[in-house]
Scaffold this motif. Structure first.
Motif, PDB file in Angstrom:
ATOM      1  N   CYS A 102     108.255  -2.252 -65.975  1.00 54.45           N
ATOM      2  CA  CYS A 102     107.956  -1.025 -64.557  1.00 54.45           C
ATOM      3  C   CYS A 102     109.171  -1.346 -63.611  1.00 54.45           C
ATOM      4  O   CYS A 102     108.420  -2.405 -62.536  1.00 54.45           O
ATOM      5  CB  CYS A 102     106.421  -1.575 -64.450  1.00 54.45           C
ATOM      6  SG  CYS A 102     106.165  -0.026 -62.474  1.00 54.45           S
ATOM      7  N   LEU A 104     110.696  -0.663 -59.768  1.00 57.44           N
ATOM      8  CA  LEU A 104     110.901   0.134 -58.873  1.00 57.44           C
ATOM      9  C   LEU A 104     111.622   0.671 -58.191  1.00 57.44           C
ATOM     10  O   LEU A 104     113.052   0.193 -58.312  1.00 57.44           O
ATOM     11  CB  LEU A 104     110.602  -1.363 -57.656  1.00 57.44           C
ATOM     12  CG  LEU A 104     109.718  -0.960 -56.419  1.00 57.44           C
ATOM     13  CD1 LEU A 104     108.952  -0.483 -55.978  1.00 57.44           C
ATOM     14  CD2 LEU A 104     110.277  -2.015 -54.977  1.00 57.44           C
ATOM     15  N   TYR A 105     111.611   1.941 -57.647  1.00 61.55           N
ATOM     16  CA  TYR A 105     113.062   2.089 -58.213  1.00 61.55           C
ATOM     17  C   TYR A 105     112.712   3.636 -56.821  1.00 61.55           C
ATOM     18  O   TYR A 105     111.318   4.172 -56.772  1.00 61.55           O
ATOM     19  CB  TYR A 105     113.086   2.722 -59.256  1.00 61.55           C
ATOM     20  CG  TYR A 105     111.787   4.395 -59.436  1.00 61.55           C
ATOM     21  CD1 TYR A 105     112.151   5.954 -59.406  1.00 61.55           C
ATOM     22  CD2 TYR A 105     110.801   3.816 -60.752  1.00 61.55           C
ATOM     23  CE1 TYR A 105     111.722   7.084 -59.540  1.00 61.55           C
ATOM     24  CE2 TYR A 105     110.530   5.027 -60.557  1.00 61.55           C
ATOM     25  CZ  TYR A 105     110.443   6.409 -59.915  1.00 61.55           C
ATOM     26  OH  TYR A 105     109.704   7.374 -60.375  1.00 61.55           O
ATOM     27  N   LYS A 107     112.286   7.152 -54.648  1.00 57.15           N
ATOM     28  CA  LYS A 107     111.878   8.837 -55.579  1.00 57.15           C
ATOM     29  C   LYS A 107     112.451   9.198 -55.201  1.00 57.15           C
ATOM     30  O   LYS A 107     112.473  10.179 -57.159  1.00 57.15           O
ATOM     31  CB  LYS A 107     110.776   9.037 -54.703  1.00 57.15           C
ATOM     32  CG  LYS A 107     109.786   9.896 -54.850  1.00 57.15           C
ATOM     33  CD  LYS A 107     108.803   9.863 -53.671  1.00 57.15           C
ATOM     34  CE  LYS A 107     107.518  11.455 -53.715  1.00 57.15           C
ATOM     35  NZ  LYS A 107     106.224  11.384 -53.130  1.00 57.15           N
ATOM     36  N   LEU A 125     106.636   3.185 -60.587  1.00 53.70           N
ATOM     37  CA  LEU A 125     107.035   2.695 -59.337  1.00 53.70           C
ATOM     38  C   LEU A 125     108.396   3.553 -58.314  1.00 53.70           C
ATOM     39  O   LEU A 125     108.663   2.791 -58.048  1.00 53.70           O
ATOM     40  CB  LEU A 125     106.911   1.244 -59.351  1.00 53.70           C
ATOM     41  CG  LEU A 125     105.068   0.667 -59.818  1.00 53.70           C
ATOM     42  CD1 LEU A 125     105.816  -1.265 -59.376  1.00 53.70           C
ATOM     43  CD2 LEU A 125     104.346   0.716 -59.123  1.00 53.70           C
ATOM     44  N   ILE A 127     109.068   4.799 -54.722  1.00 53.62           N
ATOM     45  CA  ILE A 127     108.706   4.115 -53.785  1.00 53.62           C
ATOM     46  C   ILE A 127     109.625   5.703 -52.385  1.00 53.62           C
ATOM     47  O   ILE A 127     110.937   5.903 -52.947  1.00 53.62           O
ATOM     48  CB  ILE A 127     109.132   3.252 -52.593  1.00 53.62           C
ATOM     49  CG1 ILE A 127     110.055   2.297 -53.078  1.00 53.62           C
ATOM     50  CG2 ILE A 127     108.229   1.894 -53.687  1.00 53.62           C
ATOM     51  CD1 ILE A 127     110.823   1.286 -52.988  1.00 53.62           C
ATOM     52  N   PHE A 139     103.638   0.698 -52.293  1.00 50.76           N
ATOM     53  CA  PHE A 139     103.966  -0.567 -53.915  1.00 50.76           C
ATOM     54  C   PHE A 139     103.084  -1.975 -54.052  1.00 50.76           C
ATOM     55  O   PHE A 139     102.478  -2.264 -54.765  1.00 50.76           O
ATOM     56  CB  PHE A 139     105.229  -1.454 -53.326  1.00 50.76           C
ATOM     57  CG  PHE A 139     105.860  -2.740 -54.475  1.00 50.76           C
ATOM     58  CD1 PHE A 139     105.332  -2.684 -55.558  1.00 50.76           C
ATOM     59  CD2 PHE A 139     106.812  -4.015 -53.673  1.00 50.76           C
ATOM     60  CE1 PHE A 139     105.833  -3.073 -56.824  1.00 50.76           C
ATOM     61  CE2 PHE A 139     106.503  -4.542 -54.682  1.00 50.76           C
ATOM     62  CZ  PHE A 139     106.527  -4.193 -56.238  1.00 50.76           C
ATOM     63  N   GLY A 143     101.024  -1.776 -57.329  1.00 48.19           N
ATOM     64  CA  GLY A 143     101.703  -2.751 -58.501  1.00 48.19           C
ATOM     65  C   GLY A 143     100.938  -3.618 -59.180  1.00 48.19           C
ATOM     66  O   GLY A 143     100.463  -3.804 -60.487  1.00 48.19           O
ATOM     67  N   ILE A 153     106.633  -5.767 -63.194  1.00 50.34           N
ATOM     68  CA  ILE A 153     107.070  -5.541 -62.543  1.00 50.34           C
ATOM     69  C   ILE A 153     108.752  -5.854 -62.769  1.00 50.34           C
ATOM     70  O   ILE A 153     108.300  -7.140 -62.248  1.00 50.34           O
ATOM     71  CB  ILE A 153     106.284  -5.613 -61.379  1.00 50.34           C
ATOM     72  CG1 ILE A 153     105.410  -5.476 -61.760  1.00 50.34           C
ATOM     73  CG2 ILE A 153     106.962  -4.780 -60.424  1.00 50.34           C
ATOM     74  CD1 ILE A 153     104.286  -3.621 -61.825  1.00 50.34           C
ATOM     75  N   LEU A 155     112.334  -5.865 -60.370  1.00 48.08           N
ATOM     76  CA  LEU A 155     112.868  -5.484 -59.284  1.00 48.08           C
ATOM     77  C   LEU A 155     114.254  -6.265 -59.325  1.00 48.08           C
ATOM     78  O   LEU A 155     114.671  -7.122 -59.656  1.00 48.08           O
ATOM     79  CB  LEU A 155     112.053  -6.285 -57.907  1.00 48.08           C
ATOM     80  CG  LEU A 155     110.475  -5.518 -58.088  1.00 48.08           C
ATOM     81  CD1 LEU A 155     109.614  -5.907 -58.531  1.00 48.08           C
ATOM     82  CD2 LEU A 155     110.175  -5.521 -56.335  1.00 48.08           C
TER      83      LEU A 155
END
Length: 247
Positions: A102, A104-105, A107, A125, A127, A139, A143, A153, A155
Motif C-alpha cells: 500500500c 503513500l502517494y 493525490k 493512501l 495525500i 495518513f 494508515g 505500508i 514509503l
C-alpha cells in the motif's frame, strides 16, 4: 548506443501503457466482486512481475535480490521504507513483498488517465501535500486501518528520486508513523538508478540489486532514532552494492 537505449525504453513504455489499459479494465470491473487484497493478488502483483519481465526482455535490465531471508511472512504488520533512485522500485515492491503493498502517494496521480484509475481503485493512501500537516494527520488516521486489513505500508523516505552518487536527508514521516503504531520497519535498498535513471526514456542494460534488510523494531525508540537507523542501513548497504557491482 544512446539511441538504441532510448528506442528500447520507448518501446518498453508503449507496451507497458498497453498492459496498464488491460490492468485497469480488470481492476475496475472487479471492484463489486473482490476485496482490494484479492484484486491486488489476482491482477496487480502478476502485472508488476510481467512489467519486470518486459523490462528484462526489451531493455536488458536483470534483477537480483539479496537478503530475501529477511522478508517476513505476509501475516506480520510492517512499514516498508525503500531507497528511491528510480521509477523501477514500485514494480519490485509490488511484485515481491510478501503482503500487498500500500503506497503513500500524491493525490494528483488519481487524475492521470488509466494509471490513476488503477491507483484510485486499489484504495491506497492518497495525500494532498498542499495541505501540509493535515495531510500527515490524514495518513496517520488511514494508515493503521490499512495495516489492520493486511497491507504493508510502503514509503520512500527520501521523498523524491535521488540519482546515484547523490544523497539527501531522509524525511521522518514513515518513521513517525511506524513509531506511533509500534510497527516494525523493513528497509529496502537498491541501485536501480544506474539502469533506469530519473526522468529518462532511455533504459540501460545491466543488473539491478535489491537488498532486503533485517527488521528494525520501533518500540522504545524515538522517530528520529528510527529514521537515522533506517537511513544508515540503506546508505551503507548501497555502498556495499556499488562495490560489489564494480568488481
Amino acid at each position: 548506443m544512446k539511441f538504441v537505449y532510448t528506442f528500447r525504453g520507448l518501446l518498453f513504455y508503449i507496451l507497458l501503457a498497453v498492459s496498464i489499459i488491460f490492468l485497469a479494465v480488470l481492476v475496475l470491473l472487479s471492484i463489486p466482486f473482490m476485496s482490494g487484497q484479492d484484486r491486488y493478488e489476482k491482477f496487480c502483483r502478476p502485472w508488476a512481475k510481467f512489467s519486470l519481465w518486459l523490462m528484462k526482455v526489451i531493455c536488458g535490465i536483470r534483477i537480483q535480490t539479496k537478503g530475501f531471508e529477511n522478508m517476513p511472512a505476509a501475516d506480520k504488520q510492517l512499514v516498508v521504507l525503500s531507497k528511491h533512485q528510480s521509477a523501477l522500485d514500485p514494480f519490485w515492491l509490488g511484485a515481491y513483498l510478501s503482503a500487498p503493498a500500500c503506497f503513500l502517494y500524491k493525490k494528483s496521480i488519481n487524475y492521470i488517465p488509466v494509471l490513476g484509475w488503477v491507483v484510485w481503485a486499489m484504495d491506497m493512501l492518497a495525500i494532498d501535500r498542499s495541505r501540509g500537516r493535515s495531510a500527515f494527520e490524514s495518513f496517520m488516521e488511514k494508515g493503521p486501518k490499512k495495516l489492520a486489513e493486511g497491507w504493508w505500508i510502503c514509503l520512500f523516505p527520501e521523498g523524491t528520486r535521488v540519482a546515484p552518487g547523490n544523497r539527501i536527508r531522509y524525511k521522518t514521516g514513515g518513521a513517525r508513523f511506524a513509531t506511533n503504531t509500534e510497527t516494525p520497519i523493513l528497509p529496502i535498498c537498491h541501485n536501480a538508478g544506474h539502469c533506469w535513471p530519473k526522468n529518462s526514456i532511455a533504459k540501460f542494460p545491466g543488473v539491478v540489486t535489491f537488498s532486503v534488510g533485517p527488521l528494525i523494531e520501533t518500540k522504545g525508540k524515538t522517530s528520529q532514532e528510527i529514521s537515522t537507523e533506517v537511513e544508515n542501513w540503506i546508505e551503507n548497504e548501497l555502498e556495499i552494492i556499488e562495490r560489489e557491482n564494480a568488481r
